[in-house]
Design an enzyme around this catalytic site. Sequence first.
Site, short mmCIF file in Angstrom:
data_model
loop_
_atom_site.label_atom_id
_atom_site.label_comp_id
_atom_site.label_asym_id
_atom_site.label_seq_id
_atom_site.Cartn_x
_atom_site.Cartn_y
_atom_site.Cartn_z
N ASP A 13 0.86 -1.18 0.00
CA ASP A 13 0.00 0.00 0.00
C ASP A 13 0.90 1.23 0.00
OD1 ASP A 13 0.91 0.30 2.60
OD2 ASP A 13 -1.08 0.32 3.54
N CYS A 70 3.15 -3.26 4.06
CA CYS A 70 2.33 -2.10 4.43
C CYS A 70 3.01 -1.46 5.63
CB CYS A 70 0.87 -2.48 4.71
SG CYS A 70 0.58 -3.52 6.15
N THR A 72 2.53 -1.63 8.96
CA THR A 72 2.86 -2.57 10.04
C THR A 72 3.14 -3.98 9.52
OG1 THR A 72 0.55 -3.23 10.27
CG2 THR A 72 1.31 -1.38 11.65
N HIS A 103 10.66 -23.52 9.42
CA HIS A 103 9.62 -24.18 10.23
C HIS A 103 8.22 -24.06 9.64
CE1 HIS A 103 12.07 -24.12 14.27
NE2 HIS A 103 12.76 -24.62 13.26
N HIS A 138 8.08 -30.44 11.03
CA HIS A 138 7.42 -29.19 10.63
C HIS A 138 6.41 -29.42 9.51
CE1 HIS A 138 10.05 -27.14 13.33
NE2 HIS A 138 11.12 -27.64 12.73
C1 RB5 Z 1 -1.90 2.71 6.51
O1 RB5 Z 1 -1.97 3.90 7.23
C2 RB5 Z 1 -1.72 1.53 7.43
O2 RB5 Z 1 -2.89 1.34 8.18
C3 RB5 Z 1 -1.36 0.29 6.66
O3 RB5 Z 1 -0.21 0.52 5.94
C4 RB5 Z 1 -1.10 -0.95 7.46
O4 RB5 Z 1 -0.20 -0.72 8.49
C5 RB5 Z 1 -2.30 -1.69 7.90
O5 RB5 Z 1 -2.22 -2.76 8.51
#
Ligand code: RB5
Length: 149
Positions: A13, A70, A72, A103, A138
């Site tokens: 994203d 993304c 996180t 694993h 595994h």
């Molecule tokens: C975008 O702001 C953020 O929410 C996205 O990149 C991600 O971290 C969502 O899980």
Amino acid sequence: MEQTNKTIAIACDHAGFELKEEVKKYLTENQFIVKDYGTNSPDSVDYPDMVHPLGRDINNGTFERGIVICGTGNGVQMTVNKYPNVRCALCWIPEIAALARQHNNANILAMPARFISKDIALEIVKTYLNTDFEGGRHERRVEKINKTL
Ligand code: RB5
């Protein structure tokens, strides 16, 4: 390297766009072919729109390995893990990436662009692509993952 299909599917994203471009550069410099599902700018998008097509194509065997990014790593990971043949692992250090292959036989790597440096991310990618599944006990565990109650 165990990798036979040298095409790597990649999607992100807006939060992962800059790192995705760095990972693409690294992959093409290392003789991989990249199938890029976008996004292709820092403009705000909804990550499922980019990563569902990648999850589908790993799930149906079009590509063997993928990378999703993304902010996180969690949103993209949760999305592609809806597909039964996908095992996507969120990795923030190379050691986790190695274990995700050894694993868990992870076939998609998820990375948190807002929490890791470019250098660490490229080390994670390198480790993920160069580490084999150990099989054995595994294998049995991985086979149980989709056996929901
Ligand atoms: C975008 O702001 C953020 O929410 C996205 O990149 C991600 O971290 C969502 O899980």
